[in-house]
Design an enzyme around this catalytic site. Structure first.
Site, PDB file in Angstrom:
ATOM      1  N   GLN A 236       0.936  -0.936   0.080  1.00  0.00           N
ATOM      2  CA  GLN A 236      -0.093  -0.038   0.073  1.00  0.00           C
ATOM      3  C   GLN A 236       0.863   1.188   0.170  1.00  0.00           C
ATOM      4  OE1 GLN A 236      -3.484  -0.842   3.116  1.00  0.00           O
ATOM      5  NE2 GLN A 236      -1.812  -1.745   3.709  1.00  0.00           N
ATOM      6  N   ILE A 238       3.601   4.095  -1.014  1.00  0.00           N
ATOM      7  CA  ILE A 238       4.053   4.896  -2.373  1.00  0.00           C
ATOM      8  C   ILE A 238       5.442   5.450  -2.654  1.00  0.00           C
ATOM      9  CG2 ILE A 238       1.535   5.272  -2.734  1.00  0.00           C
ATOM     10  CD1 ILE A 238       1.701   7.982  -1.061  1.00  0.00           C
ATOM     11  N   HIS A 254      -1.650   1.319  -4.476  1.00  0.00           N
ATOM     12  CA  HIS A 254      -2.029   2.449  -4.161  1.00  0.00           C
ATOM     13  C   HIS A 254      -1.475   3.469  -5.357  1.00  0.00           C
ATOM     14  CE1 HIS A 254      -3.789   2.055   0.069  1.00  0.00           C
ATOM     15  NE2 HIS A 254      -4.212   1.278  -0.686  1.00  0.00           N
ATOM     16  N   CYS A 262      -1.699  14.857 -15.898  1.00  0.00           N
ATOM     17  CA  CYS A 262      -2.322  16.429 -15.817  1.00  0.00           C
ATOM     18  C   CYS A 262      -3.865  16.065 -15.294  1.00  0.00           C
ATOM     19  CB  CYS A 262      -2.259  16.918 -17.193  1.00  0.00           C
ATOM     20  SG  CYS A 262      -3.068  18.484 -17.105  1.00  0.00           S
ATOM     21  N   CYS A 286       1.213  21.133 -16.035  1.00  0.00           N
ATOM     22  CA  CYS A 286       1.553  20.510 -17.159  1.00  0.00           C
ATOM     23  C   CYS A 286       2.031  21.079 -18.569  1.00  0.00           C
ATOM     24  CB  CYS A 286      -0.033  20.125 -17.603  1.00  0.00           C
ATOM     25  SG  CYS A 286      -0.142  19.491 -19.393  1.00  0.00           S
ATOM     26  N   CYS A 289      -1.101  22.345 -20.910  1.00  0.00           N
ATOM     27  CA  CYS A 289      -2.294  23.314 -20.682  1.00  0.00           C
ATOM     28  C   CYS A 289      -1.998  23.963 -19.459  1.00  0.00           C
ATOM     29  CB  CYS A 289      -3.552  22.254 -20.606  1.00  0.00           C
ATOM     30  SG  CYS A 289      -3.691  21.179 -19.235  1.00  0.00           S
ATOM     31  N   SER A 328      -2.248  -0.643   9.212  1.00  0.00           N
ATOM     32  CA  SER A 328      -3.357  -0.844  10.124  1.00  0.00           C
ATOM     33  C   SER A 328      -4.512  -1.335   9.634  1.00  0.00           C
ATOM     34  CB  SER A 328      -3.802   0.812  10.673  1.00  0.00           C
ATOM     35  OG  SER A 328      -4.260   1.556   9.493  1.00  0.00           O
ATOM     36  N   ASN A 353       2.988  -6.398  13.377  1.00  0.00           N
ATOM     37  CA  ASN A 353       2.768  -4.982  13.534  1.00  0.00           C
ATOM     38  C   ASN A 353       2.866  -4.597  15.019  1.00  0.00           C
ATOM     39  OD1 ASN A 353       1.655  -3.224  11.862  1.00  0.00           O
ATOM     40  ND2 ASN A 353      -0.338  -3.046  12.751  1.00  0.00           N
TER      41      ASN A 353
HETATM   42  P1  NAD Z   1      -0.938   3.359   8.636  1.00  0.00           P
HETATM   43  O1  NAD Z   1      -0.009   4.550   8.866  1.00  0.00           O
HETATM   44  O2  NAD Z   1      -2.500   3.545   8.841  1.00  0.00           O
HETATM   45  O3  NAD Z   1      -0.582   2.187   9.589  1.00  0.00           O
HETATM   46  C1  NAD Z   1       0.683   1.886  10.030  1.00  0.00           C
HETATM   47  C2  NAD Z   1       0.801   0.592  10.919  1.00  0.00           C
HETATM   48  O4  NAD Z   1       2.063   0.259  10.981  1.00  0.00           O
HETATM   49  C3  NAD Z   1       0.128   0.942  12.192  1.00  0.00           C
HETATM   50  O5  NAD Z   1      -0.800  -0.105  12.744  1.00  0.00           O
HETATM   51  C4  NAD Z   1       1.373   1.062  13.012  1.00  0.00           C
HETATM   52  O6  NAD Z   1       1.059   0.470  14.440  1.00  0.00           O
HETATM   53  C5  NAD Z   1       2.372  -0.116  12.414  1.00  0.00           C
HETATM   54  N1  NAD Z   1       3.560   0.296  12.586  1.00  0.00           N
HETATM   55  C6  NAD Z   1       4.316   1.547  12.950  1.00  0.00           C
HETATM   56  N2  NAD Z   1       5.708   1.467  12.700  1.00  0.00           N
HETATM   57  C7  NAD Z   1       5.862   0.118  12.594  1.00  0.00           C
HETATM   58  C8  NAD Z   1       7.141  -0.827  12.768  1.00  0.00           C
HETATM   59  N3  NAD Z   1       8.141  -0.308  12.792  1.00  0.00           N
HETATM   60  N4  NAD Z   1       6.883  -2.028  12.467  1.00  0.00           N
HETATM   61  C9  NAD Z   1       5.985  -2.601  12.618  1.00  0.00           C
HETATM   62  N5  NAD Z   1       4.582  -1.902  12.486  1.00  0.00           N
HETATM   63  C10 NAD Z   1       4.634  -0.492  12.568  1.00  0.00           C
HETATM   64  O7  NAD Z   1      -0.515   2.804   7.384  1.00  0.00           O
HETATM   65  P2  NAD Z   1      -1.319   1.937   6.090  1.00  0.00           P
HETATM   66  O8  NAD Z   1      -2.077   0.872   6.729  1.00  0.00           O
HETATM   67  O9  NAD Z   1      -0.242   1.398   5.232  1.00  0.00           O
HETATM   68  O10 NAD Z   1      -2.276   2.959   5.365  1.00  0.00           O
HETATM   69  C11 NAD Z   1      -2.127   4.125   5.225  1.00  0.00           C
HETATM   70  C12 NAD Z   1      -2.090   4.885   3.695  1.00  0.00           C
HETATM   71  O11 NAD Z   1      -1.166   6.025   3.842  1.00  0.00           O
HETATM   72  C13 NAD Z   1      -1.748   4.027   2.666  1.00  0.00           C
HETATM   73  O12 NAD Z   1      -2.861   4.741   1.684  1.00  0.00           O
HETATM   74  C14 NAD Z   1      -0.475   4.484   2.214  1.00  0.00           C
HETATM   75  O13 NAD Z   1      -0.195   4.704   0.990  1.00  0.00           O
HETATM   76  C15 NAD Z   1      -0.306   5.776   2.579  1.00  0.00           C
HETATM   77  N6  NAD Z   1       0.966   6.048   3.185  1.00  0.00           N
HETATM   78  C16 NAD Z   1       2.113   5.588   2.846  1.00  0.00           C
HETATM   79  C17 NAD Z   1       3.384   5.877   3.058  1.00  0.00           C
HETATM   80  C18 NAD Z   1       4.778   5.206   2.665  1.00  0.00           C
HETATM   81  O14 NAD Z   1       4.635   4.920   1.567  1.00  0.00           O
HETATM   82  N7  NAD Z   1       5.722   4.915   3.175  1.00  0.00           N
HETATM   83  C19 NAD Z   1       3.695   6.307   4.683  1.00  0.00           C
HETATM   84  C20 NAD Z   1       2.323   6.826   4.980  1.00  0.00           C
HETATM   85  C21 NAD Z   1       1.216   6.798   4.237  1.00  0.00           C
END
Ligand code: NAD
Length: 388
Positions: A236, A238, A254, A262, A286, A289, A328, A353
């Site tokens: 998930q 990015i 994601h 654009c 862009c 445009c 999460s 987690n």
């Molecule tokens: P979230 O922030 O909702 O949850 C993160 C989870 O990871 C939490 O449950 C937390 O307890 C756990 N966590 C934190 N540190 C940890 C560690 N060191 N070891 C194990 N677990 C740990 O993130 P999500 O569920 O990925 O969803 C959030 C959305 O935000 C997604 O759409 C994502 O694309 C985006 N996002 C991405 C990034 C990234 O690309 N690194 C960063 C922030 C948010």
């Protein structure tokens, strides 16, 4: 009752909702109403925002009997159609749809898979604690591992998670007078004012001047791929750290910053230049445009990238182990993966987690703590060498 009237059934003898429901059920299964009775009721139910009054399996059977293709079924359900050129056959798609139909919550799951939505924070459930050596044994025995990751696996790289304790996203949202980080990450808000979102993504933009190093967990996943054990990684995230780690069997659920589009004219462009502009605190425009260039990452209430739902359905039934780390599990459709893998009943599902996540019955094992630390222990049990 309103649904009965909408499909032109005489409701004069029906007075209760329960009676109307029974009548609808009978109607949808009665052959004299023609081969598309279920679809007629389903589409009307959708307009009224109610659940169809029969199981998903009944509707699917009707589609199958009528010779509908998997692509058309997906389209009817507003799911991404099977991607062109994918190796998965029509029979495989039907098998995945039938598997989905085994769940009592199939209609709800389809509703959630149609676009990426954030769910209410999951009720924190008690998950079974297991020893790392048990999980290491499962890994040693498996050859078709599905991994699902989230922001937590990049936390040790210096990238804040969405729900991080420092409240990075909450602070950005507050700075722009918004109620929550969710609002900031919603496509309708981005359309009105893209500035706050660009401010928020700056800390984890993949840019040449500030490269991030993959975590031990990323490198462990790469190792599983090298050893022929990784069926597929669904991330998930990015931040593109999977690419930096050299993982190839991966779906960016994601989207990613690798490309941008654009918002006004739809022109696509490689992300490299766009990301450099965002890193300089400017809004990328862009060349054709002057519209806002949005990196191809998915915001809340935007459709999922083409093929993601297909790939989930295509892989869940081949898995012999599921590892979920650092998420999460509040965002669909990835939050549905533990349930989908669990349908067969004999595939171990492990959550690594900091906190419990997911719904009751989603996992067979929960290893609580920082994922790099837990993966380090698993590596020791496996006797595999990966520099920390
Ligand atoms: P979230 O922030 O909702 O949850 C993160 C989870 O990871 C939490 O449950 C937390 O307890 C756990 N966590 C934190 N540190 C940890 C560690 N060191 N070891 C194990 N677990 C740990 O993130 P999500 O569920 O990925 O969803 C959030 C959305 O935000 C997604 O759409 C994502 O694309 C985006 N996002 C991405 C990034 C990234 O690309 N690194 C960063 C922030 C948010």
């Amino acid at each position: 009752m309103a649904l009965l009237r909408a499909i032109g059934v005489d409701t004069s003898t029906d007075t209760t909702e329960e009676a109307a429901r029974r009548q609808l059920q009978g109607f949808s299964m009665d052959p004299k109403y023609g081969p598309l009775a279920c679809e007629l009721v389903r589409s009307r139910a959708l307009q009224f925002g109610v659940r169809p009054p029969f199981p998903f399996s009944t509707w699917l059977k009707e589609q199958e009997v009528n010779g509908t293709t998997a692509e058309d079924v997906m389209r009817l359900l507003h799911l991404q159609p099977p991607s062109k050129g994918a190796s998965t056959s029509e029979a495989d798609y039907w098998m995945s749809l039938r598997k989905l139909s085994a769940s009592d919550a199939a209609w709800e799951m389809i509703g959630q898979m149609a676009s990426m939505v954030i769910e209410e924070p999951a009720q924190k459930v008690n998950t079974v604690s297991k020893r790392t050596e048990d999980v290491a044994r499962w890994i040693a025995q498996s050859r078709q591992i599905i991994i699902l990751t989230g922001a937590g696996i990049s936390a040790s790289c210096g990238i804040p998670t969405f729900r991080d304790e420092g409240g990075f996203y909450a602070k950005v949202a507050q700075e722009f007078g918004l109620a929550s980080p969710q609002e900031l990450n919603d496509i309708s808000f981005f359309r009105r004012d893209p500035g706050p979102w660009f401010t928020q993504v700056r800390p984890f933009l993949p840019v040449k001047s500030k490269p991030f190093k993959p975590s031990l967990t990323h490198r462990f996943i790469r190792m599983l791929e090298d050893r022929g054990k990784l069926l597929h990684l669904f991330t998930q995230n990015i931040d593109s750290l999977e690419q930096a780690a050299g993982i190839t069997r991966v779906t960016y659920c994601h989207g990613s910053f690798a490309t941008a589009t654009c918002m006004a004219c739809g022109k696509g462009q490689s992300g490299e230049e766009v990301n450099e502009v965002i890193a300089r605190s400017q809004i990328p425009r862009c060349a054709v445009c002057e519209g806002v260039m949005k990196p191809d990452v998915v915001l809340f209430n935007e459709p999922m990238p083409v093929g993601v739902n297909d790939r989930i359905l295509e892989h869940v039934e081949q898995a012999d182990l599921l590892l979920v780390a650092g998420t999460s599990l509040n965002v669909t459709p990835c939050s549905l993966i533990p349930h989908l893998v669990g349908v067969s009943g004999d595939v171990p599902r492990v959550l690594i987690n900091m906190e419990p996540a997911g719904k009751d019955g989603d996992f067979d094992a929960f290893l609580q703590g920082p994922c790099d630390e837990i993966i380090g222990k698993i590596l020791q049990h496996l006797g595999w060498n990966l520099e920390a």
